[in-house]
Scaffold this motif. Structure first.
Motif, PDB file in Angstrom:
ATOM      1  N   LEU A 137      55.816   3.036 -36.682  1.00  0.00           N
ATOM      2  CA  LEU A 137      57.222   3.839 -36.932  1.00  0.00           C
ATOM      3  C   LEU A 137      55.642   5.729 -36.549  1.00  0.00           C
ATOM      4  CD1 LEU A 137      58.630   5.691 -38.609  1.00  0.00           C
ATOM      5  CD2 LEU A 137      57.319   5.457 -40.457  1.00  0.00           C
ATOM      6  N   PHE A 138      57.078   6.003 -35.258  1.00  0.00           N
ATOM      7  CA  PHE A 138      56.417   6.911 -34.919  1.00  0.00           C
ATOM      8  C   PHE A 138      57.136   8.758 -35.206  1.00  0.00           C
ATOM      9  CE2 PHE A 138      56.343  10.603 -31.482  1.00  0.00           C
ATOM     10  CZ  PHE A 138      55.691  10.950 -31.693  1.00  0.00           C
ATOM     11  N   LEU A 139      56.740   8.994 -35.870  1.00  0.00           N
ATOM     12  CA  LEU A 139      57.478  11.082 -36.579  1.00  0.00           C
ATOM     13  C   LEU A 139      56.274  12.169 -36.103  1.00  0.00           C
ATOM     14  CD1 LEU A 139      57.628   9.953 -40.538  1.00  0.00           C
ATOM     15  CD2 LEU A 139      59.831   9.422 -38.477  1.00  0.00           C
ATOM     16  N   GLN A 140      57.100  13.288 -35.843  1.00  0.00           N
ATOM     17  CA  GLN A 140      56.523  14.015 -35.317  1.00  0.00           C
ATOM     18  C   GLN A 140      57.434  15.112 -35.792  1.00  0.00           C
ATOM     19  OE1 GLN A 140      56.958  14.810 -31.081  1.00  0.00           O
ATOM     20  NE2 GLN A 140      54.900  15.686 -30.798  1.00  0.00           N
ATOM     21  N   THR A 141      56.369  16.806 -35.768  1.00  0.00           N
ATOM     22  CA  THR A 141      57.274  18.009 -36.257  1.00  0.00           C
ATOM     23  C   THR A 141      56.264  18.765 -35.292  1.00  0.00           C
ATOM     24  OG1 THR A 141      57.080  18.586 -38.074  1.00  0.00           O
ATOM     25  CG2 THR A 141      55.068  17.998 -38.390  1.00  0.00           C
ATOM     26  N   LYS A 142      56.968  19.723 -35.628  1.00  0.00           N
ATOM     27  CA  LYS A 142      56.757  21.022 -34.944  1.00  0.00           C
ATOM     28  C   LYS A 142      56.078  22.208 -36.046  1.00  0.00           C
ATOM     29  CE  LYS A 142      56.190  19.334 -30.801  1.00  0.00           C
ATOM     30  NZ  LYS A 142      55.729  19.492 -29.780  1.00  0.00           N
ATOM     31  N   PRO A 143      55.683  23.246 -35.535  1.00  0.00           N
ATOM     32  CA  PRO A 143      53.797  23.465 -34.552  1.00  0.00           C
ATOM     33  C   PRO A 143      52.658  22.229 -35.014  1.00  0.00           C
ATOM     34  CG  PRO A 143      54.018  25.426 -35.791  1.00  0.00           C
ATOM     35  CD  PRO A 143      55.456  24.464 -36.130  1.00  0.00           C
ATOM     36  N   GLY A 144      52.027  22.469 -34.019  1.00  0.00           N
ATOM     37  CA  GLY A 144      51.202  21.771 -34.619  1.00  0.00           C
ATOM     38  C   GLY A 144      50.201  22.239 -35.616  1.00  0.00           C
ATOM     39  N   LEU A 145      48.937  21.422 -36.051  1.00  0.00           N
ATOM     40  CA  LEU A 145      48.385  22.438 -37.089  1.00  0.00           C
ATOM     41  C   LEU A 145      47.121  23.413 -36.590  1.00  0.00           C
ATOM     42  CD1 LEU A 145      47.135  19.250 -39.115  1.00  0.00           C
ATOM     43  CD2 LEU A 145      48.434  20.391 -39.556  1.00  0.00           C
ATOM     44  N   SER A 146      47.121  23.579 -35.383  1.00  0.00           N
ATOM     45  CA  SER A 146      46.112  25.021 -34.387  1.00  0.00           C
ATOM     46  C   SER A 146      46.983  26.413 -34.402  1.00  0.00           C
ATOM     47  CB  SER A 146      45.604  24.480 -32.901  1.00  0.00           C
ATOM     48  OG  SER A 146      47.178  24.688 -32.310  1.00  0.00           O
ATOM     49  N   SER A 147      48.326  26.466 -34.933  1.00  0.00           N
ATOM     50  CA  SER A 147      49.276  26.809 -35.315  1.00  0.00           C
ATOM     51  C   SER A 147      48.933  27.677 -36.703  1.00  0.00           C
ATOM     52  CB  SER A 147      51.145  26.326 -35.162  1.00  0.00           C
ATOM     53  OG  SER A 147      50.629  26.407 -34.323  1.00  0.00           O
ATOM     54  N   TYR A 148      48.412  26.701 -37.212  1.00  0.00           N
ATOM     55  CA  TYR A 148      47.908  27.670 -38.751  1.00  0.00           C
ATOM     56  C   TYR A 148      46.386  27.921 -38.826  1.00  0.00           C
ATOM     57  CZ  TYR A 148      52.517  25.766 -39.737  1.00  0.00           C
ATOM     58  OH  TYR A 148      53.475  24.678 -39.505  1.00  0.00           O
TER      59      TYR A 148
END
Length: 142
Positions: free
Chosen positions: A54-65
């Motif tokens: 199972l592959f799921l993705q969200t944006k933005p990545g953690l480095s944006s925080y």
């Protein structure tokens, strides 16, 4: 997908409950995605639905925080809930959870990336039924 893992003090082990013939692993790529894998007792990959993962993705990545580690962790909440839903209830306490930190976090520097990784560990500990381990394992992929 190939992961090169820096040596750690804790060996990675896939555990299963004593009456289960399958095991699961959940790997958060803190760039912004999660992978869920299912294994048989020989560690052969088993399908989850029609796929091998199972592959799921969200944006933005953690480095944006970088300045808000808690928001970084909370941005993974939806991925966490969907990953949990992919793992049957009985093996959840035995499901390995790994957090891989990739280039985005390394670019933030040690202090900022460690604060974000700790916030993610705290989220997993407080909000997840996965893993009986006291802390999720975090490591850098090189």
């Amino acid at each position: 997908m190939v992961f090169y893992v820096m040596p750690s003090q804790t060996p990675i082990q896939i555990h299963s409950s004593s009456d289960s013939k399958t095991s699961y692993a959940v790997i958060f790529d803190v760039g912004s995605c999660v992978h869920v894998f299912c294994f048989d007792h020989n560690l052969n990959l088993l399908p989850i639905g029609k796929d091998l993962e199972l592959f799921l993705q969200t944006k933005p990545g953690l480095s944006s925080y970088a300045s808000n580690p808690r928001s970084a962790a909370l941005s993974l909440s939806d991925l966490l809930h969907k990953a949990e839903a992919a793992v049957p209830k009985d093996p959840r306490p035995f499901t390995l959870v790994c957090i891989d930190a990739t280039a985005g976090l390394r670019a933030l520097g040690v202090d900022a990336s460690n604060r974000i990784l700790q916030a993610v560990r705290d989220l997993l500990k407080q909000s997840s039924s996965l893993s009986s381990q006291p802390d999720a394992m975090a490591y850098y992929v090189t």
